[in-house]
Write a protein that holds these residues in place. Structure first.
Motif, PDB file in Angstrom:
ATOM      1  N   LEU A  42     -13.268   0.503  -2.335  1.00  0.00           N
ATOM      2  CA  LEU A  42     -12.574  -0.150  -1.550  1.00  0.00           C
ATOM      3  C   LEU A  42     -11.587   0.569  -0.576  1.00  0.00           C
ATOM      4  CD1 LEU A  42     -11.744  -3.057  -4.296  1.00  0.00           C
ATOM      5  CD2 LEU A  42     -13.292  -3.194  -2.722  1.00  0.00           C
ATOM      6  N   GLU A  94      -4.065  -4.446  -7.172  1.00  0.00           N
ATOM      7  CA  GLU A  94      -3.141  -3.639  -8.074  1.00  0.00           C
ATOM      8  C   GLU A  94      -1.873  -4.529  -7.997  1.00  0.00           C
ATOM      9  OE1 GLU A  94      -2.687   0.292  -6.681  1.00  0.00           O
ATOM     10  OE2 GLU A  94      -4.663   0.686  -7.490  1.00  0.00           O
ATOM     11  N   ARG A 147      -7.326  -2.615  -2.430  1.00  0.00           N
ATOM     12  CA  ARG A 147      -6.998  -1.922  -3.943  1.00  0.00           C
ATOM     13  C   ARG A 147      -5.454  -2.159  -3.883  1.00  0.00           C
ATOM     14  NH1 ARG A 147     -10.003   2.612  -2.436  1.00  0.00           N
ATOM     15  NH2 ARG A 147      -8.150   3.723  -2.214  1.00  0.00           N
ATOM     16  N   CYS A 150      -8.389  -7.674   2.149  1.00  0.00           N
ATOM     17  CA  CYS A 150      -9.566  -7.616   1.492  1.00  0.00           C
ATOM     18  C   CYS A 150     -10.877  -8.085   2.002  1.00  0.00           C
ATOM     19  CB  CYS A 150      -9.410  -8.159   0.046  1.00  0.00           C
ATOM     20  SG  CYS A 150      -8.339  -7.176  -0.891  1.00  0.00           S
ATOM     21  N   GLN A 209     -14.347  -5.246  -8.357  1.00  0.00           N
ATOM     22  CA  GLN A 209     -14.021  -4.484  -9.527  1.00  0.00           C
ATOM     23  C   GLN A 209     -14.956  -3.442  -9.663  1.00  0.00           C
ATOM     24  OE1 GLN A 209     -12.664  -7.565 -12.387  1.00  0.00           O
ATOM     25  NE2 GLN A 209     -10.667  -7.057 -12.241  1.00  0.00           N
ATOM     26  N   ARG A 241     -14.546  -1.079  -7.010  1.00  0.00           N
ATOM     27  CA  ARG A 241     -13.200  -0.457  -6.812  1.00  0.00           C
ATOM     28  C   ARG A 241     -12.957   0.860  -6.261  1.00  0.00           C
ATOM     29  NH1 ARG A 241      -9.268  -3.242  -9.823  1.00  0.00           N
ATOM     30  NH2 ARG A 241      -7.075  -2.603  -9.240  1.00  0.00           N
ATOM     31  N   SER A 295      -7.738   1.303   0.883  1.00  0.00           N
ATOM     32  CA  SER A 295      -6.535   1.346   0.160  1.00  0.00           C
ATOM     33  C   SER A 295      -5.927  -0.059   0.126  1.00  0.00           C
ATOM     34  CB  SER A 295      -5.885   2.531   0.835  1.00  0.00           C
ATOM     35  OG  SER A 295      -5.534   2.272   2.045  1.00  0.00           O
ATOM     36  N   ASP A 312     -13.957  -5.649   2.843  1.00  0.00           N
ATOM     37  CA  ASP A 312     -14.408  -5.288   1.487  1.00  0.00           C
ATOM     38  C   ASP A 312     -15.392  -6.210   0.984  1.00  0.00           C
ATOM     39  OD1 ASP A 312     -13.428  -2.504   1.595  1.00  0.00           O
ATOM     40  OD2 ASP A 312     -11.524  -3.345   0.834  1.00  0.00           O
TER      41      ASP A 312
END
Length: 76
Positions: free
Chosen positions: A63, A72, A68, A32, A57, A60, A65, A35
């Motif tokens: 972002l 998740e 994400r 992350c 968020q 989202r 994969s 991002d």
């Protein structure tokens, strides 16, 4: 906010060595970090860990994969 979500958001900060040491795996942080840098550069560490999670968020759909999948996996 759940404890897992809080720990994840702290992991995403990237600037605080204390927060990094207390949360998120190195793989989650690496997934992350790009991002966070791209979309959340205006968030200040003083805004709190929740601010980074809220920023991610809000972005989202944009972002990677990998990031994400991290969100998740923590139910976020």
């Amino acid at each position: 906010m759940s404890a897992r979500a809080y720990l994840l958001s702290a992991a995403l900060i990237g600037a605080s060595s204390i927060a990094m040491a207390q949360s998120g795996t190195p793989a989650e942080q690496a997934a992350c970090r790009p991002d966070v840098r791209r979309f959340c550069f205006k968030v200040q560490e003083s805004d709190g860990a929740n601010a980074y999670l809220e920023c991610l968020q809000q972005h989202r759909a944009k972002l990677t994969s990998r990031c994400r999948a991290v969100l998740e996996s923590h139910g976020v």
